[in-house]
Design a protein around this motif. Structure first.
Motif, short mmCIF file in Angstrom:
data_model
loop_
_atom_site.label_atom_id
_atom_site.label_comp_id
_atom_site.label_asym_id
_atom_site.label_seq_id
_atom_site.Cartn_x
_atom_site.Cartn_y
_atom_site.Cartn_z
N SER A 44 5.05 0.94 6.15
CA SER A 44 3.99 1.01 7.16
C SER A 44 4.50 1.57 8.48
CB SER A 44 3.40 -0.39 7.39
OG SER A 44 2.49 -0.35 8.48
N VAL A 87 2.49 1.22 11.10
CA VAL A 87 1.71 0.44 12.06
C VAL A 87 2.40 -0.92 12.21
CG1 VAL A 87 -0.54 -0.53 12.64
CG2 VAL A 87 -0.40 1.62 11.36
N THR A 117 -0.44 -5.24 12.88
CA THR A 117 -1.59 -5.07 11.98
C THR A 117 -2.62 -6.19 12.15
OG1 THR A 117 -0.44 -6.25 10.21
CG2 THR A 117 -0.18 -3.85 10.28
N ILE A 140 -6.32 -5.30 11.93
CA ILE A 140 -6.81 -4.69 10.69
C ILE A 140 -7.40 -5.79 9.81
CG2 ILE A 140 -6.22 -3.33 8.67
CD1 ILE A 140 -3.84 -2.22 10.28
N ALA A 156 -4.88 4.76 14.60
CA ALA A 156 -4.11 3.52 14.73
C ALA A 156 -3.85 3.19 16.18
CB ALA A 156 -2.79 3.66 13.97
N HIS A 201 -6.77 1.46 17.58
CA HIS A 201 -7.18 0.27 16.83
C HIS A 201 -8.52 0.47 16.15
CE1 HIS A 201 -4.39 -2.72 19.17
NE2 HIS A 201 -3.74 -1.74 18.56
N PRO A 213 -1.86 1.22 6.96
CA PRO A 213 -2.68 0.12 6.43
C PRO A 213 -4.05 -0.02 7.09
CG PRO A 213 -0.90 -0.73 7.79
CD PRO A 213 -0.62 0.74 7.61
N HIS A 214 -4.31 0.72 8.17
CA HIS A 214 -5.65 0.65 8.76
C HIS A 214 -6.64 1.54 8.01
CE1 HIS A 214 -4.00 4.27 10.51
NE2 HIS A 214 -5.13 4.57 11.12
#
Length: 640
Positions: free
Chosen positions: A285, A287, A290, A293, A425, A428, A447-448
């Motif tokens: 990842s 990010v 998280t 998310i 990302a 957000h 992962p978003h």
């Protein structure tokens, strides 16, 4: 008497002359050909029970190949590997100069997918090859319990990639479930009796084959703008499927190159269907935080309200109210919200200041419903415009963007993905890609990304019952899929006679944001469906295939964080009763099935021992939904 030295010399001379004379009088014999050198092969073995990758060089021309075996049986015949660039041919005349091996052990978590927690164990072998001219290429191979993958690494710049020699050659008897290729990845999957029976053409890089050594799903992972998306090419009558980058265009290279993974997810049908192999191959990842998310079900208003709803604050507030009553965390506003009122192709120049979206976001927050919005990708191409749109949405409090109409897997478009992913990302904003590529490991690295279309979903009119039963084994294996189920009011859905089958799709198909496409009226007319949808969790801890046959049937169970199992099934063909193994674990289970009855949906409780089978009635081209929980005396419901 001993022969004196001079006499010995005379004798040897006479013998030599005699032999020469004799040889001259005998017919000439052809020189015996040298026995061909055996193929040079190297095995790559993974953890116990894994398939075996076999890398080889043909002694005749030095061409490399890769085969896959499982338990001594063939999954993939020796298949060509290699690249051809502007300056070097890495598909022939290669020599192995070295090999190194290592074990990869990782643990990671993701907010979406078949499970939140993942464990990775692979064997990686790097084969270093050199051409006759001294150019170098590494073949990087990985083997895990559920798959084999390889990629190419060029340590030096050899110009653009002109073509790939990569191909997948299956046993002649392999049975494919395969989709013709189109830039939006939305064409249906078709089941053929053999690989050779597949018509000539181009096909998607998500093709399933049933072989004597188990099932094999061809896939791709870790695709970025350093390369282009690829598809399969096929010649009629052949069991071989070649790999070709986008539109057969050269891949532009500047400096070193690492290509995407070419993967074969393999094992029995459960292993393939439950696999996270393409995610496991992807980079970690990017990010760090998280916490923002948060996946979950959403009320999607496009099929529910159409264009008019997209331009109406009052209509959207009513959808927010309905989502709040169902405890659904999101409402998705589709096209229209930033256009001039009454127009559908003109952006309101004052959209930042003269827009009702901030009011809808405020209204939703007061009721526990977050807002996601649709955007045309063209608004996000220019870096300045991209920042204006994303920063404004973040300031308003919008939680996600549905970005549409990329409709390309060219290298240029993949480079755009490289730009939009960190940008969203940064602000957000969770992402749902439509008219898009397919996941290819993107959800581990970013992962978003909640879900991607890359499928002919509920809004399309060309789906069939067979397509519904093919998707769990093909497209949805490799990542979240925004099929948008739940549109009970749609007259075009292939299971139109089975509300239970439509309900089951909400679990059978995994999506980080499960966009529910029905109208409030359609849910109210089906209280058992509404009751079931109100209990959908925000994600899954485990996924199990209970039973199925690609293109004909599929029953999937997914475990929620609270320990309950949600079950969805779909079946193509005549009405019948099906026996479904309850592979949910030891103990006794209460299973509440939702099936089609004469007057609507019927919910019925069943007490079943773990591992036993439950008989479920399904109508023609229908299905069912179910909810299972641990049973104890007196328990009659799985409601939370």
């Amino acid at each position: 008497m001993a022969v004196q030295p001079r006499a010995r010399t005379i004798v040897l001379t006479l013998c030599s002359a005699l032999l020469a004379s004799t040889a001259a009088t005998l017919p000439a014999r052809a020189e015996a050909p040298a026995a061909p050198a055996p193929h040079t092969t190297w095995e790559v073995r993974g953890p116990h029970g894994s398939p075996t990758a076999v890398v080889s060089l043909d002694p005749a021309d030095g061409s490399p190949a890769l085969a896959v075996r499982r338990a001594g049986r063939t999954v993939l015949e020796p298949s060509p590997v290699g690249l051809v660039t502007e300056q070097a041919d890495f598909s022939r005349d290669l020599t192995l100069t070295g090999r190194s091996d290592r074990t990869i052990s990782e643990r990671y978590t993701v907010p979406t997918g078949k499970s939140h927690k993942r464990v990775v164990r692979m064997t990686e072998s790097r084969f270093r090859f050199r051409t006759a001219d001294g150019a170098r290429i590494d073949l990087l191979t990985r083997v895990a319990a559920d798959g084999v993958a390889y990629r190419y690494v060029l340590p030096d710049d050899h110009g653009d990639v002109v073509r790939e020699a990569s191909a997948f050659t299956f046993p002649a008897t392999a049975e494919p479930v395969i989709s013709a290729y189109r830039k939006d990845n939305e064409l249906p999957f078709v089941r053929y009796e053999s690989a050779a029976a597949v018509p000539a053409g181009t096909y998607s890089m998500q093709a399933l084959f049933k072989t004597g050594g188990g099932y094999a799903l061809v896939a791709e992972s870790d695709l970025t703008g350093s390369y282009a998306g690829s598809h399969l090419t096929h010649t009629a009558g052949s069991p071989t499927f070649g790999v070709s980058p986008w539109n057969d265009e050269p891949v532009q290279v500047s400096g070193k190159l690492t290509t995407p993974w070419r993967a074969v997810v393999t094992g029995d049908l459960s292993t393939v269907t439950e696999s996270t192999f393409t995610d496991d191959l992807a980079p970690k990842s990017r990010v760090r935080d998280t916490s923002w998310i948060k996946p979950g079900p959403a009320l999607w208003t496009w099929l529910a309200g159409g264009k008019e709803a997209g331009q109406s604050l009052e209509a959207q507030k009513k959808y927010v109210d309905y989502a709040a009553e169902r405890d659904w965390p999101y409402e998705v506003v589709d096209a229209g919200w930033y256009y001039k009122p009454g127009e559908w192709d003109v952006i309101d120049p004052d959209w930042q200041t003269n827009n009702w979206m901030p009011e809808l976001v405020r209204y939703g927050k007061e009721r526990g419903v977050e807002i996601q919005v649709w955007l045309h990708y063209s608004l996000l191409v220019d870096p300045v415009e991209r920042e204006k749109w994303l920063s404004t949405l973040e300031r308003w409090g919008v939680k996600g963007v549905k970005i549409d109409f990329m409709d390309s897997e060219s290298q240029e478009r993949m480079a755009w993905y490289d730009e939009i992913l960190p940008a969203t990302a940064k602000h957000h904003l969770m992402v749902n890609f439509h008219g898009s590529t397919i996941p290819k490991g993107i959800q581990r690295t970013w992962p978003h990304v909640m879900t991607l279309e890359g499928v002919g979903g509920e809004e399309k009119r060309n789906n069939t019952p067979e397509q519904l039963a093919a998707l769990p084994y093909t497209r949805n294996v490799i990542g979240s899929m925004d099929f948008t189920p739940g549109a009970f009011h749609r007259p075009f859905r292939p299971n139109v006679g089975s509300d239970a089958g439509e309900l089951g799709l909400t679990v059978l198909y995994e999506s980080g944001i499960q966009n529910l496409a029905g109208t409030p009226e359609s849910y109210e007319a089906r209280p058992e469906a509404r009751r079931y949808l109100e209990q959908l969790p925000t994600g899954w801890e485990e996924t199990r295939l209970l039973t199925g046959d690609p293109g004909r049937s599929a029953v999937m169970a997914r475990r929620a964080p609270d320990g309950r199992w949600f079950i969805g099934g779909t079946f193509a063909g005549a009405a019948r009763s099906v026996d479904v193994p309850m592979r949910l674990g030891a103990g006794t289970w209460l299973v509440e099935t939702v099936t089609d009855g004469p007057s609507g949906l019927v919910r019925a409780p069943h007490v079943v021992r773990g591992g036993a089978s439950l008989t479920v009635p399904v109508v023609a081209d229908g299905g069912f939904a179910a909810l299972a929980c641990h049973w104890y005396p007196g328990r009659t419901s799985c409601d939370r």
